[in-house]
Design a protein around this motif. Structure first.
Motif, PDB file in Angstrom:
ATOM      1  N   CYS A  80      16.919   6.881  -0.725  1.00  0.00           N
ATOM      2  CA  CYS A  80      17.545   6.003  -1.883  1.00  0.00           C
ATOM      3  C   CYS A  80      16.292   5.495  -2.554  1.00  0.00           C
ATOM      4  O   CYS A  80      15.438   5.061  -2.066  1.00  0.00           O
ATOM      5  N   THR A  81      16.415   5.398  -3.963  1.00  0.00           N
ATOM      6  CA  THR A  81      15.611   4.616  -4.910  1.00  0.00           C
ATOM      7  C   THR A  81      16.352   3.656  -5.673  1.00  0.00           C
ATOM      8  O   THR A  81      17.601   3.651  -6.058  1.00  0.00           O
ATOM      9  N   ALA A  82      15.598   2.557  -5.948  1.00  0.00           N
ATOM     10  CA  ALA A  82      16.164   1.217  -6.482  1.00  0.00           C
ATOM     11  C   ALA A  82      15.210   0.982  -7.545  1.00  0.00           C
ATOM     12  O   ALA A  82      14.095   0.703  -7.401  1.00  0.00           O
ATOM     13  N   SER A  83      15.580   0.891  -8.663  1.00  0.00           N
ATOM     14  CA  SER A  83      14.556   0.698  -9.896  1.00  0.00           C
ATOM     15  C   SER A  83      15.287  -0.608 -10.702  1.00  0.00           C
ATOM     16  O   SER A  83      16.337  -0.875 -10.885  1.00  0.00           O
ATOM     17  N   ASN A  84      14.310  -1.238 -11.371  1.00  0.00           N
ATOM     18  CA  ASN A  84      14.542  -2.310 -12.486  1.00  0.00           C
ATOM     19  C   ASN A  84      13.201  -2.312 -13.395  1.00  0.00           C
ATOM     20  O   ASN A  84      12.314  -1.515 -13.210  1.00  0.00           O
ATOM     21  N   ALA A  85      13.149  -3.448 -14.231  1.00  0.00           N
ATOM     22  CA  ALA A  85      12.169  -3.685 -15.036  1.00  0.00           C
ATOM     23  C   ALA A  85      11.027  -3.808 -14.265  1.00  0.00           C
ATOM     24  O   ALA A  85       9.872  -3.443 -14.850  1.00  0.00           O
ATOM     25  N   ASN A  86      10.560  -4.172 -13.122  1.00  0.00           N
ATOM     26  CA  ASN A  86       9.585  -4.423 -12.358  1.00  0.00           C
ATOM     27  C   ASN A  86       9.100  -3.282 -11.756  1.00  0.00           C
ATOM     28  O   ASN A  86       8.174  -3.062 -11.006  1.00  0.00           O
ATOM     29  N   GLY A  87       9.912  -1.886 -11.470  1.00  0.00           N
ATOM     30  CA  GLY A  87       9.421  -1.036 -10.946  1.00  0.00           C
ATOM     31  C   GLY A  87      10.431  -0.333 -10.075  1.00  0.00           C
ATOM     32  O   GLY A  87      11.495  -0.537 -10.226  1.00  0.00           O
TER      33      GLY A  87
END
Length: 129
Positions: A110-117
């Motif tokens: 699983c990958t989780a992304s937001n504005a910080n990476g």
């Protein structure tokens, strides 16, 4: 201005900012990692779950990898549902005959992304029971 470097710029401030971003990325991880699943016979639905730790002010966007490839809803032998959420549903079809002979096809992350990476979970396997 005590952070001016010898070239006349503000190098120390920029370095501090980059350093803070790197630390921020390392501080966040998954609170729920996907787990291995044992599959026994026939057409079956399998569920894998992940959850990134809460990050105030930022929303996580989830995606799943099968081996090293992005998961899409449909494949020739598997139906993947909710591949852009923290809960992946894998429907194994009757014609998935090569399912347990092809190792990489049986691993998911699983990958989780937001504005910080982006953070990537541990690998979970589908295992023949």
């Amino acid at each position: 201005h005590n952070n001016i470097n010898s070239a006349g710029g503000c190098g120390n401030i920029a370095m501090g900012f980059i350093f803070d971003l790197i630390l921020l990325k390392l501080d966040y991880a998954f609170s729920t990692q996907p787990a291995d699943v044992v599959v026994i016979g026939g057409v079956v639905d399998v569920y894998m779950r992940c959850q990134a730790e809460a990050m105030p002010g930022f929303t996580w966007k989830y995606n799943w990898l099968q081996g090293n490839q992005a998961v899409h809803n449909n494949s020739q032998i598997r139906l993947h549902l909710n591949h852009q959420s923290s809960l992946l549903n894998i429907r194994l079809r009757a014609n998935d005959r090569s399912f347990f002979s092809q190792g990489e096809k049986n691993t998911y992350r699983c990958t989780a992304s937001n504005a910080n990476g982006t953070i990537i979970s541990k690998t979970a396997k589908l295992i023949s029971g």
